[in-house]
Design an enzyme around this catalytic site. Structure first.
Site, PDB file in Angstrom:
ATOM      1  N   GLY A   1       0.783  -1.293  -0.104  1.00 54.37           N
ATOM      2  CA  GLY A   1       0.024   0.091  -0.042  1.00 54.37           C
ATOM      3  C   GLY A   1       0.711   1.284   0.030  1.00 54.37           C
TER       4      GLY A   1
ATOM      5  CD  GLU B   1       0.291  -9.429   1.338  1.00 51.04           C
ATOM      6  OE1 GLU B   1      -0.631  -8.501   0.962  1.00 51.04           O
ATOM      7  OE2 GLU B   1      -0.056 -10.426   1.895  1.00 51.04           O
TER       8      GLU B   1
ATOM      9  N   GLY C   1       3.263  -3.709  -3.828  1.00 48.27           N
ATOM     10  CA  GLY C   1       3.295  -3.925  -5.290  1.00 48.27           C
ATOM     11  C   GLY C   1       3.786  -2.690  -6.136  1.00 48.27           C
TER      12      GLY C   1
ATOM     13  NE  ARG D   1      -3.204   3.251 -11.170  1.00 43.50           N
ATOM     14  CZ  ARG D   1      -3.064   4.488 -10.829  1.00 43.50           C
ATOM     15  NH1 ARG D   1      -2.463   5.722 -11.520  1.00 43.50           N
ATOM     16  NH2 ARG D   1      -3.531   4.752  -9.650  1.00 43.50           N
TER      17      ARG D   1
ATOM     18  CE1 TYR E   1      -9.056   1.877  -9.376  1.00 46.34           C
ATOM     19  CE2 TYR E   1      -7.113   2.219 -10.934  1.00 46.34           C
ATOM     20  CZ  TYR E   1      -8.064   1.209 -10.179  1.00 46.34           C
ATOM     21  OH  TYR E   1      -8.036  -0.117 -10.141  1.00 46.34           O
TER      22      TYR E   1
ATOM     23  CB  CYS F   1     -15.750   4.792 -29.979  1.00 45.93           C
ATOM     24  SG  CYS F   1     -14.963   4.559 -31.300  1.00 45.93           S
TER      25      CYS F   1
ATOM     26  CE1 TYR G   1      -2.103  -3.339  -8.626  1.00 46.08           C
ATOM     27  CE2 TYR G   1      -1.099  -1.374  -7.965  1.00 46.08           C
ATOM     28  CZ  TYR G   1      -1.339  -2.581  -7.550  1.00 46.08           C
ATOM     29  OH  TYR G   1      -1.282  -3.183  -6.502  1.00 46.08           O
TER      30      TYR G   1
HETATM   31  N1  LLP Z   1      -1.511  -6.859  -0.614  1.00 48.45           N
HETATM   32  C1  LLP Z   1      -3.195  -6.854  -0.962  1.00 48.45           C
HETATM   33  C2  LLP Z   1      -3.777  -7.932  -0.133  1.00 48.45           C
HETATM   34  C3  LLP Z   1      -3.784  -6.220  -1.861  1.00 48.45           C
HETATM   35  O1  LLP Z   1      -5.018  -6.114  -2.033  1.00 48.45           O
HETATM   36  C4  LLP Z   1      -2.936  -5.106  -2.587  1.00 48.45           C
HETATM   37  C5  LLP Z   1      -3.460  -4.436  -3.549  1.00 48.45           C
HETATM   38  C6  LLP Z   1      -1.561  -5.284  -2.371  1.00 48.45           C
HETATM   39  C7  LLP Z   1      -0.828  -5.922  -1.418  1.00 48.45           C
HETATM   40  C8  LLP Z   1      -0.455  -4.346  -3.030  1.00 48.45           C
HETATM   41  O2  LLP Z   1      -0.675  -2.875  -2.935  1.00 48.45           O
HETATM   42  P1  LLP Z   1       0.372  -1.880  -3.502  1.00 48.45           P
HETATM   43  O3  LLP Z   1       1.685  -1.928  -2.687  1.00 48.45           O
HETATM   44  O4  LLP Z   1       0.370  -2.168  -5.072  1.00 48.45           O
HETATM   45  O5  LLP Z   1      -0.327  -0.388  -3.255  1.00 48.45           O
HETATM   46  N2  LLP Z   1      -5.412  -1.087  -9.594  1.00 48.45           N
HETATM   47  C9  LLP Z   1      -5.374   0.018  -8.443  1.00 48.45           C
HETATM   48  C10 LLP Z   1      -4.559  -0.763  -7.263  1.00 48.45           C
HETATM   49  C11 LLP Z   1      -5.173  -1.692  -6.904  1.00 48.45           C
HETATM   50  C12 LLP Z   1      -4.553  -2.550  -5.417  1.00 48.45           C
HETATM   51  C13 LLP Z   1      -5.333  -3.655  -5.037  1.00 48.45           C
HETATM   52  N3  LLP Z   1      -4.665  -4.551  -3.932  1.00 48.45           N
HETATM   53  C14 LLP Z   1      -4.684   1.065  -9.331  1.00 48.45           C
HETATM   54  O6  LLP Z   1      -4.186   1.130 -10.042  1.00 48.45           O
HETATM   55  O7  LLP Z   1      -4.446   2.069  -8.410  1.00 48.45           O
END
Ligand code: LLP
Length: 421
Positions: A239, A275, A277, A314, A318, A346, A375
């Site tokens: 996150g 975790e 991402g 995105r 969002y 379109c 993403y």
């Molecule tokens: N762990 C869990 C259980 C999650 O659901 C997520 C992201 C992460 C880790 C990784 O979070 P990060 O470090 O990437 O913030 N598509 C959206 C983001 C969706 C995130 C979903 N879960 C966007 O483009 O902003």
């Protein structure tokens, strides 16, 4: 910091000028930097170095196997959320003992796949899931290691579609019910309860919500231990946000985040997992596109690109902001123009930015969307029968296509027309 810099007025990915990749693969395309991916992973490792830890990259952010292998070779674990992601992680060479399985809707088949191939732990999100997993594990004669994801009811103060830690969200079990749910888990023969899991949302730009959640987890650790549970692992989720608008955003750094984790749970003698991402992959990737047309509208100019919402969703999904920069650096002194930057799909929603100031551009000029490594490609579709765009990985002065653009035939031949049509 990333490895996409201007050299002699041309934007490079590491040592490769982007026009060289554009000439080789055509636009639009995604390009990732190996050095940036590695750097971001190491930032988290260093931030947690005082603790027994594992960084499990949330591969939903970017799951190309070349990206996974780059990180896995450094020792990264993976956070997967589907059988497909699990299979992909394994195909990229990640050992099962470094894979954690998250998600609210794991099926029996997915559970079986992971138990057969090896798994570090399942992050369980509900009682029904617990019962099913215990049953699947029993039927295979094994025990499934689990944490239970708690919902701490904390406001992550991020976009509502990516906030996950409030009681109204579908994720986790309410923290108030943790005691009874852990008791139930402990009573199920197929489960080995190893810890607690929490993830409150994505693109968090302050540490405070993390702190609130982690302090609740620390308190719960003590409570559950007092109840006799051997809580030895805390999965603290992902996150941490990234700066999308570089000129005015400065989210907390992984070092500060690591220090916060140390402060909240460092005294508990637990193994810590995170975790991340977005922070690993986001600024390690660009989307590069060409201008097709410059169209004069009513009181505005539309820059029509060959990339569209199906390639990078995105902004439409969002209202996300991405820096968009010219690949050939603006000449100093030339006045910027406001553009509405759009794709060919379109729908009016196929708009990347409105009134964005850019150096004057015209047909065939290249632009790069920054912060598109997470993403981006993973959320792309073939809407409007637009082929998925290639992904390219750069390492120093070499680059390779790591996913090719499908041909029209490859796309349309996936359809099956029954003979009775
Ligand atoms: N762990 C869990 C259980 C999650 O659901 C997520 C992201 C992460 C880790 C990784 O979070 P990060 O470090 O990437 O913030 N598509 C959206 C983001 C969706 C995130 C979903 N879960 C966007 O483009 O902003």
């Amino acid at each position: 910091m990333d490895h996409f810099l201007y050299r002699d007025g041309i934007l490079h990915a590491e040592d490769i000028p982007l026009p060289q990749i554009a000439a080789a693969v055509g636009t639009p395309f995604y390009v990732y930097s190996t050095a940036t991916l590695k750097r971001h992973y190491r930032l988290f490792k260093d931030a947690l170095s005082g603790m027994d830890n594992m960084v499990c990259y949330a591969m939903k952010a970017n799951s190309n196997q070349a990206v996974l292998k780059t990180l896995a070779d450094l020792g990264a674990g993976m956070d997967v959320v589907s059988g497909g992601e699990y299979a992909r992680a394994k195909a990229a060479g990640v050992p099962g003992e470094r894979i954690v399985f998250s998600g609210v809707g794991k099926t029996r088949e997915e559970m079986r796949l992971a138990l057969e191939g090896g798994i570090r732990q399942f992050n369980i999100e509900s009682e029904p899931e617990m019962v099913v997993l215990s049953d699947v594990a029993n039927s295979m004669g094994v025990t499934a290691p689990v944490t239970i994801r708690i919902n701490p009811d904390v406001d992550a103060r991020t976009h509502e579609k990516i906030a996950t830690g409030k009681s109204e969200n579908k994720f986790g079990i309410p923290i108030a019910r943790a005691k009874e749910v852990y008791a139930m888990a402990a009573s199920l023969p197929g489960l080995d309860v190893v810890g607690i899991d929490v993830h409150i949302g994505s693109q968090l730009v302050e540490l405070e919500p993390f702190e609130q959640a982690y302090l609740k987890v620390a308190e719960l650790t003590k409570l559950l231990r007092a109840e006799g549970h051997n809580i030895r692992r805390l999965d603290l989720g992902g996150g941490l946000g990234i700066p999308y608008a570089r000129s005015n955003e400065a989210p907390p750094l992984p070092t500060d985040y690591g220090a916060l984790i140390q402060k909240c749970v460092g005294h508990l003698d637990v193994e810590v997992e995170i975790e991340p991402g977005r922070l690993i992959a986001g600024n390690a990737g660009l989307l590069v596109a060409s201008v097709i047309y410059l169209k004069e509208g009513e009181g505005r100019n539309f820059l029509i690109l060959d990339a569209a919402m199906n390639d990078l969703i995105r902004p439409s999904m969002y209202a996300a902001y991405h820096d968009i920069v010219p690949v050939v650096e603006a000449t100093p002194g030339v006045e910027q123009q406001p553009y509405d930057i759009v794709g060919p799909v379109c729908e009016s929603g196929d708009t990347f930015a409105k009134g964005r100031d850019l150096t004057p551009l015209g047909p065939n000029d290249l632009v790069a969307f920054r912060s598109a490594g997470a993403y981006g490609a993973v959320m792309a579709s073939e809407y409007n029968t637009r082929p998925l765009i290639p992904e390219v990985l750069v390492k120093d002065d070499q680059f390779a296509v790591i996913r090719a653009r499908p041909t029209f035939d490859e796309m349309i031949n996936r359809d099956i027309v029954p003979e009775w049509v």
